[in-house]
Design a protein around this motif. Structure first.
Motif, PDB file in Angstrom:
ATOM      1  N   VAL A  48       0.841  -1.200   0.000  1.00  0.00           N
ATOM      2  CA  VAL A  48       0.000   0.000   0.000  1.00  0.00           C
ATOM      3  C   VAL A  48       0.875   1.250   0.000  1.00  0.00           C
ATOM      4  CG1 VAL A  48      -1.744   1.297   1.278  1.00  0.00           C
ATOM      5  CG2 VAL A  48      -1.910  -1.200   1.149  1.00  0.00           C
ATOM      6  N   GLY A  49       1.954   1.211   0.789  1.00  0.00           N
ATOM      7  CA  GLY A  49       2.872   2.347   0.806  1.00  0.00           C
ATOM      8  C   GLY A  49       3.510   2.593  -0.544  1.00  0.00           C
ATOM      9  N   MET A  50       3.856   1.510  -1.261  1.00  0.00           N
ATOM     10  CA  MET A  50       4.392   1.669  -2.613  1.00  0.00           C
ATOM     11  C   MET A  50       3.396   2.395  -3.506  1.00  0.00           C
ATOM     12  SD  MET A  50       6.111  -2.103  -3.132  1.00  0.00           S
ATOM     13  CE  MET A  50       6.249  -1.886  -4.920  1.00  0.00           C
ATOM     14  N   ALA A  51       2.110   2.066  -3.339  1.00  0.00           N
ATOM     15  CA  ALA A  51       1.087   2.698  -4.177  1.00  0.00           C
ATOM     16  C   ALA A  51       0.992   4.193  -3.925  1.00  0.00           C
ATOM     17  CB  ALA A  51      -0.273   2.042  -3.927  1.00  0.00           C
ATOM     18  N   THR A  52       1.387   4.649  -2.717  1.00  0.00           N
ATOM     19  CA  THR A  52       1.306   6.080  -2.436  1.00  0.00           C
ATOM     20  C   THR A  52       2.291   6.883  -3.272  1.00  0.00           C
ATOM     21  OG1 THR A  52       2.918   6.026  -0.612  1.00  0.00           O
ATOM     22  CG2 THR A  52       0.601   5.599  -0.054  1.00  0.00           C
ATOM     23  N   ALA A  53       3.288   6.198  -3.878  1.00  0.00           N
ATOM     24  CA  ALA A  53       4.184   6.912  -4.785  1.00  0.00           C
ATOM     25  C   ALA A  53       3.453   7.372  -6.032  1.00  0.00           C
ATOM     26  CB  ALA A  53       5.366   6.018  -5.169  1.00  0.00           C
ATOM     27  N   GLY A  54       2.346   6.676  -6.348  1.00  0.00           N
ATOM     28  CA  GLY A  54       1.479   7.112  -7.427  1.00  0.00           C
ATOM     29  C   GLY A  54       2.050   6.902  -8.820  1.00  0.00           C
ATOM     30  N   PRO A  55       1.312   7.376  -9.824  1.00  0.00           N
ATOM     31  CA  PRO A  55       1.774   7.252 -11.202  1.00  0.00           C
ATOM     32  C   PRO A  55       2.922   8.226 -11.461  1.00  0.00           C
ATOM     33  CG  PRO A  55      -0.272   8.516 -11.104  1.00  0.00           C
ATOM     34  CD  PRO A  55       0.010   8.019  -9.710  1.00  0.00           C
ATOM     35  N   PRO A  56       3.761   7.931 -12.440  1.00  0.00           N
ATOM     36  CA  PRO A  56       3.730   6.738 -13.297  1.00  0.00           C
ATOM     37  C   PRO A  56       4.624   5.606 -12.797  1.00  0.00           C
ATOM     38  CG  PRO A  56       5.297   8.284 -14.164  1.00  0.00           C
ATOM     39  CD  PRO A  56       4.749   8.911 -12.902  1.00  0.00           C
ATOM     40  N   PRO A 278      13.270   5.602  -5.387  1.00  0.00           N
ATOM     41  CA  PRO A 278      13.715   6.897  -4.880  1.00  0.00           C
ATOM     42  C   PRO A 278      14.881   6.695  -3.908  1.00  0.00           C
ATOM     43  CG  PRO A 278      11.324   6.658  -4.731  1.00  0.00           C
ATOM     44  CD  PRO A 278      11.870   5.299  -5.072  1.00  0.00           C
ATOM     45  N   ALA A 279      15.645   7.730  -3.662  1.00  0.00           N
ATOM     46  CA  ALA A 279      16.853   7.605  -2.845  1.00  0.00           C
ATOM     47  C   ALA A 279      16.557   7.056  -1.460  1.00  0.00           C
ATOM     48  CB  ALA A 279      17.546   8.957  -2.736  1.00  0.00           C
ATOM     49  N   ILE A 280      15.443   7.505  -0.847  1.00  0.00           N
ATOM     50  CA  ILE A 280      15.144   7.062   0.511  1.00  0.00           C
ATOM     51  C   ILE A 280      14.822   5.567   0.547  1.00  0.00           C
ATOM     52  CG2 ILE A 280      12.694   7.659   0.353  1.00  0.00           C
ATOM     53  CD1 ILE A 280      12.815   8.476   3.293  1.00  0.00           C
ATOM     54  N   VAL A 281      14.207   5.058  -0.502  1.00  0.00           N
ATOM     55  CA  VAL A 281      13.908   3.620  -0.566  1.00  0.00           C
ATOM     56  C   VAL A 281      15.196   2.832  -0.771  1.00  0.00           C
ATOM     57  CG1 VAL A 281      12.683   1.822  -1.837  1.00  0.00           C
ATOM     58  CG2 VAL A 281      11.578   4.030  -1.411  1.00  0.00           C
ATOM     59  N   ALA A 282      16.073   3.340  -1.617  1.00  0.00           N
ATOM     60  CA  ALA A 282      17.361   2.675  -1.811  1.00  0.00           C
ATOM     61  C   ALA A 282      18.144   2.619  -0.509  1.00  0.00           C
ATOM     62  CB  ALA A 282      18.165   3.399  -2.887  1.00  0.00           C
ATOM     63  N   LEU A 283      18.130   3.709   0.257  1.00  0.00           N
ATOM     64  CA  LEU A 283      18.828   3.723   1.541  1.00  0.00           C
ATOM     65  C   LEU A 283      18.206   2.732   2.519  1.00  0.00           C
ATOM     66  CD1 LEU A 283      19.409   7.562   2.016  1.00  0.00           C
ATOM     67  CD2 LEU A 283      21.140   5.813   1.527  1.00  0.00           C
ATOM     68  N   ALA A 284      16.897   2.561   2.450  1.00  0.00           N
ATOM     69  CA  ALA A 284      16.217   1.604   3.332  1.00  0.00           C
ATOM     70  C   ALA A 284      16.716   0.189   3.107  1.00  0.00           C
ATOM     71  CB  ALA A 284      14.707   1.671   3.107  1.00  0.00           C
ATOM     72  N   HIS A 285      17.157  -0.102   1.886  1.00  0.00           N
ATOM     73  CA  HIS A 285      17.654  -1.446   1.576  1.00  0.00           C
ATOM     74  C   HIS A 285      19.047  -1.701   2.145  1.00  0.00           C
ATOM     75  CE1 HIS A 285      14.222  -1.543  -1.122  1.00  0.00           C
ATOM     76  NE2 HIS A 285      14.436  -2.824  -1.295  1.00  0.00           N
ATOM     77  N   THR A 320       8.884  -0.147   4.187  1.00  0.00           N
ATOM     78  CA  THR A 320       7.523   0.354   4.376  1.00  0.00           C
ATOM     79  C   THR A 320       7.545   1.806   4.818  1.00  0.00           C
ATOM     80  OG1 THR A 320       6.710  -1.851   4.960  1.00  0.00           O
ATOM     81  CG2 THR A 320       5.353   0.026   5.627  1.00  0.00           C
ATOM     82  N   ILE A 321       8.396   2.113   5.784  1.00  0.00           N
ATOM     83  CA  ILE A 321       8.511   3.500   6.257  1.00  0.00           C
ATOM     84  C   ILE A 321       8.943   4.421   5.113  1.00  0.00           C
ATOM     85  CG2 ILE A 321       9.829   5.034   7.767  1.00  0.00           C
ATOM     86  CD1 ILE A 321       9.937   2.703   9.784  1.00  0.00           C
ATOM     87  N   ALA A 322       9.896   3.953   4.306  1.00  0.00           N
ATOM     88  CA  ALA A 322      10.408   4.793   3.217  1.00  0.00           C
ATOM     89  C   ALA A 322       9.330   5.095   2.183  1.00  0.00           C
ATOM     90  CB  ALA A 322      11.599   4.097   2.552  1.00  0.00           C
ATOM     91  N   VAL A 328       3.241  10.284   2.046  1.00  0.00           N
ATOM     92  CA  VAL A 328       2.585  11.107   3.060  1.00  0.00           C
ATOM     93  C   VAL A 328       3.310  12.428   3.292  1.00  0.00           C
ATOM     94  CG1 VAL A 328       1.900  11.201   5.496  1.00  0.00           C
ATOM     95  CG2 VAL A 328       1.653   9.066   4.216  1.00  0.00           C
ATOM     96  N   VAL A 329       4.643  12.380   3.325  1.00  0.00           N
ATOM     97  CA  VAL A 329       5.417  13.568   3.701  1.00  0.00           C
ATOM     98  C   VAL A 329       5.936  14.332   2.496  1.00  0.00           C
ATOM     99  CG1 VAL A 329       7.416  14.389   5.005  1.00  0.00           C
ATOM    100  CG2 VAL A 329       6.070  12.464   5.877  1.00  0.00           C
ATOM    101  N   SER A 330       6.468  13.583   1.515  1.00  0.00           N
ATOM    102  CA  SER A 330       7.128  14.244   0.375  1.00  0.00           C
ATOM    103  C   SER A 330       6.126  14.998  -0.490  1.00  0.00           C
ATOM    104  CB  SER A 330       7.859  13.197  -0.461  1.00  0.00           C
ATOM    105  OG  SER A 330       8.832  12.547   0.309  1.00  0.00           O
TER     106      SER A 330
END
Length: 330
Positions: A48-56, A278-285, A320-322, A328-330
Motif C-alpha cells: 500500500v505504501g508503494m502505491a502512495t508513490a502514485g503514477p507513473p 527513490p533515494a530514501i527507498v534505496a537507503l532503506a535497503h 515500508t517507512i520509506a 505522506v510527507v514528500s
C-alpha cells in the motif's frame, strides 16, 4: 538476572495455565500463527505504501495522485486487509494440519517448526481438519463478498485468489509444492511478490516497475527460507518434504544464500540508478545489511534462523517507512 528469570518463569507459567484451561481455543489461536499474521499485515502495508508513490512509477492510473487521507484511499485498503486476513489464517491452518507429523519430530525454534499448537496441547492432528475446512470456506465467502460488493479492483482480487490457491497448494495434496522440491520458490513468490503487489493493487493498478521494486525483498525472503528450513531438515526428510535444506549440502546452501543476498543488494542499487527506487527507498535497503552478513556467517552452523529473520523483517519495516514517507510527507 534473577528478576529476568522470574519474569520468564511467570510468563511461561501463565501460558501453561491458558493451555491447560482452554487447550482447543489456544490451539486454534496458536495454529493461526499470530506473529506471521502480523508480518503479513506489514508486507501488505508495504505494498500500500508503494502505491502512495502514485503514477507513473508504481501505479498506472494516470489521473490524480493518491490522497492517503481520503475515504477513496482508506476504504479499499481496509477492505483489502479484511479479505486478506481469513485467507492467511486458512493457509496457516492447512500448513499446520499437514505438518503435524513434522512438528512432532523437530525441536522448534521461535522461527521454525510450526506453531507447536498440537504438540503442546496433545490434541490429535484430526482436531485441525474442521478448522481447515471451515477457514477455507469462510475465506472463500469473504473474498467473493468483498470482491463483489466493495469494488475491490479486479487485479487485486485476482492476486488474492492466486495467493489463496498457491498457499493451499504449498502444503496440501495432491500438489503439495513443498514435497516436490519447489516449496521455497513458491513461498518466496507468495510473500515477496504477490503479497506486496496485492497491497499496491487495492489502491491502483501496479506497473512493471512495481514488480521490479519487490525483487530485493523477494530475494531476502528466499534467504530467510534457507535459514528457517535448516533446523527442520531431519524431520522434513523423515516425512518426505523435499526442501532445499534436505536436498542440498551445507556448503551449497551457504553459497546460494550468498548469491541471493548479494543479488538483492545489487538489484537495489540498480533499481535506484534506473529511477525505480527513490533515494530514501534505496537507503532503506542498506539497513538490513549487518543482519545479512551475520546470517551468512552462521547459516548451517547454528540452528537459530534469527539473523536471517531479522534481515527480512528489518527490510520490510524500513522499506515500508520509506515508501509511506514518499506518499505522506514528500
Amino acid at each position: 538476572m534473577a528478576r529476568d528469570v522470574n519474569l520468564a518463569d511467570t510468563v511461561s507459567g501463565s501460558s501453561s495455565a491458558i493451555i491447560d484451561r482452554v487447550p482447543r481455543l489456544w490451539a486454534l489461536w496458536a495454529a493461526a500463527r499470530p506473529s506471521q499474521l502480523a508480518l503479513i499485515v506489514l508486507v501488505y502495508a508495504l505494498g500500500v505504501g508503494m502505491a502512495t508513490a502514485g503514477p507513473p512509477l508504481i501505479a498506472s492510473d494516470p489521473e490524480t495522485p493518491v490522497d492517503v487521507r481520503s475515504p477513496a484511499f482508506l476504504e479499499p485498503v481496509l477492505a483489502g486487509a479484511i479479505a486478506l486476513f481469513p485467507v492467511a489464517v486458512a493457509i496457516h491452518y492447512a500448513n499446520e494440519y499437514v505438518d503435524a507429523e513434522t512438528d512432532a519430530l523437530t525441536d522448534r525454534t521461535p522461527f521454525s517448526g510450526g506453531s507447536g499448537a498440537l504438540v503442546q496441547t496433545g490434541l490429535p492432528r484430526s482436531f485441525l481438519r474442521p478448522a481447515v475446512i471451515g477457514s477455507v470456506a469462510v475465506a472463500s465467502v469473504v473474498v467473493l463478498s468483498i470482491g463483489g460488493s466493495t469494488g475491490l479492483p479486479r487485479d487485486a482480487v485476482a492476486l488474492l485468489v492466486t495467493m489463496f490457491g498457491l498457499g493451499l497448494a504449498y502444503s496440501l495434496p495432491p500438489i503439495a509444492f513443498v514435497r516436490r522440491g519447489v516449496g521455497e520458490a513458491i513461498n518466496a513468490v507468495l510473500g515477496g511478490v504477490l503479497l506486496p503487489l496485492y497491497g499496491v493493487a487495492v489502491v491502483a493498478s501496479p506497473t512493471g516497475a512495481a514488480a521490479l521494486a519487490v525483487v530485493p525483498f523477494t530475494l531476502l525472503v528466499g534467504c530467510n527460507l534457507f535459514a528457517t528450513h535448516w533446523p527442520d531438515r531431519v524431520a522434513d526428510a523423515t516425512v518426505g518434504k523435499r526442501t532445499l535444506a534436505v536436498r542440498w549440502s551445507p556448503a551449497r546452501i551457504r553459497r546460494a544464500f550468498a548469491i541471493l543476498a548479494s543479488t538483492a543488494v545489487t538489484a537495489a542499487a540498480v533499481l535506484w540508478a534506473v529511477g525505480v527506487f527513490p533515494a530514501i527507498v534505496a537507503l532503506a535497503h542498506l539497513v538490513p545489511t549487518p543482519f545479512l552478513l551475520w546470517s551468512g556467517i552462521v547459516l548451517t552452523r547454528q540452528r537459530s534462523p534469527l539473523p536471517a529473520v531479522l534481515a527480512m523483517v528489518v527490510l520490510a519495516v524500513s522499506e515500508t517507512i520509506a515508501w509511506w514517507w514518499i506518499g505522506v510527507v514528500s
